[in-house]
Design a protein around this motif. Structure first.
Motif, PDB file in Angstrom:
ATOM      1  N   LEU A 109      38.660  36.468 -16.284  1.00  0.00           N
ATOM      2  CA  LEU A 109      39.628  36.963 -17.396  1.00  0.00           C
ATOM      3  C   LEU A 109      40.234  38.268 -17.035  1.00  0.00           C
ATOM      4  CD1 LEU A 109      40.555  35.644 -19.963  1.00  0.00           C
ATOM      5  CD2 LEU A 109      38.706  36.995 -21.198  1.00  0.00           C
ATOM      6  N   VAL A 110      39.363  39.154 -16.720  1.00  0.00           N
ATOM      7  CA  VAL A 110      39.824  40.652 -16.325  1.00  0.00           C
ATOM      8  C   VAL A 110      40.982  40.613 -15.316  1.00  0.00           C
ATOM      9  CG1 VAL A 110      39.290  42.929 -15.729  1.00  0.00           C
ATOM     10  CG2 VAL A 110      38.074  41.647 -17.485  1.00  0.00           C
ATOM     11  N   LYS A 111      40.445  39.830 -14.403  1.00  0.00           N
ATOM     12  CA  LYS A 111      41.496  39.788 -13.266  1.00  0.00           C
ATOM     13  C   LYS A 111      42.726  38.990 -13.545  1.00  0.00           C
ATOM     14  CE  LYS A 111      41.484  38.042  -8.264  1.00  0.00           C
ATOM     15  NZ  LYS A 111      40.686  37.703  -7.297  1.00  0.00           N
ATOM     16  N   GLU A 112      42.621  37.930 -14.060  1.00  0.00           N
ATOM     17  CA  GLU A 112      43.912  37.073 -14.440  1.00  0.00           C
ATOM     18  C   GLU A 112      44.832  37.991 -15.400  1.00  0.00           C
ATOM     19  OE1 GLU A 112      45.190  34.097 -13.515  1.00  0.00           O
ATOM     20  OE2 GLU A 112      43.676  34.424 -11.940  1.00  0.00           O
ATOM     21  N   PHE A 113      44.146  38.301 -16.504  1.00  0.00           N
ATOM     22  CA  PHE A 113      45.037  39.349 -17.468  1.00  0.00           C
ATOM     23  C   PHE A 113      45.529  40.601 -16.604  1.00  0.00           C
ATOM     24  CE2 PHE A 113      42.220  38.560 -21.573  1.00  0.00           C
ATOM     25  CZ  PHE A 113      43.298  37.297 -21.699  1.00  0.00           C
ATOM     26  N   ALA A 114      44.950  41.369 -16.039  1.00  0.00           N
ATOM     27  CA  ALA A 114      45.521  42.359 -15.292  1.00  0.00           C
ATOM     28  C   ALA A 114      46.522  42.132 -14.266  1.00  0.00           C
ATOM     29  CB  ALA A 114      44.447  43.201 -14.432  1.00  0.00           C
ATOM     30  N   ASN A 115      46.527  40.908 -13.624  1.00  0.00           N
ATOM     31  CA  ASN A 115      47.592  40.578 -12.450  1.00  0.00           C
ATOM     32  C   ASN A 115      48.646  39.911 -13.519  1.00  0.00           C
ATOM     33  OD1 ASN A 115      46.106  41.362 -10.120  1.00  0.00           O
ATOM     34  ND2 ASN A 115      44.915  39.173  -9.925  1.00  0.00           N
ATOM     35  N   SER A 116      48.306  39.348 -14.430  1.00  0.00           N
ATOM     36  CA  SER A 116      49.663  38.775 -15.106  1.00  0.00           C
ATOM     37  C   SER A 116      50.518  39.800 -15.790  1.00  0.00           C
ATOM     38  CB  SER A 116      49.228  37.748 -16.093  1.00  0.00           C
ATOM     39  OG  SER A 116      48.775  36.551 -15.427  1.00  0.00           O
ATOM     40  N   ALA A 117      49.922  40.673 -16.463  1.00  0.00           N
ATOM     41  CA  ALA A 117      50.179  41.950 -16.903  1.00  0.00           C
ATOM     42  C   ALA A 117      51.152  42.717 -16.250  1.00  0.00           C
ATOM     43  CB  ALA A 117      49.467  42.738 -17.896  1.00  0.00           C
ATOM     44  N   SER A 118      50.627  42.853 -14.823  1.00  0.00           N
ATOM     45  CA  SER A 118      51.184  43.727 -13.905  1.00  0.00           C
ATOM     46  C   SER A 118      52.411  43.008 -13.270  1.00  0.00           C
ATOM     47  CB  SER A 118      50.456  43.809 -12.702  1.00  0.00           C
ATOM     48  OG  SER A 118      50.808  44.436 -11.538  1.00  0.00           O
TER      49      SER A 118
END
Length: 63
Positions: free
Chosen positions: A19-28
């Motif tokens: 979840l953390v990886k996906e959120f950070a990558n998408s927001a980035s």
């Protein structure tokens, strides 16, 4: 430092990592801010601590 807050059910460590990886990558990708700049806060709630309408979520899930 942008902050992402997720409130949801209890999860495994592996689910939280994904979840953390996906959120950070998408927001980035959307904001053009480096994924390393994001802080993600995960707040887990037990179904007995959540009310939906007039009943506890734990009781609603049983039905």
């Amino acid at each position: 430092m942008p902050v992402i807050i997720f409130e949801g059910p209890k999860m495994t460590k592996e689910q939280k990592e994904a979840l953390v990886k996906e959120f950070a990558n998408s927001a980035s990708q959307i904001t053009k801010i480096a994924p390393e700049a994001f802080v993600t806060l995960i707040k887990e709630s037990d179904p007995e601590n959540v009310g939906v309408g007039t009943i506890l979520l734990a009781d609603r899930v049983k039905k």
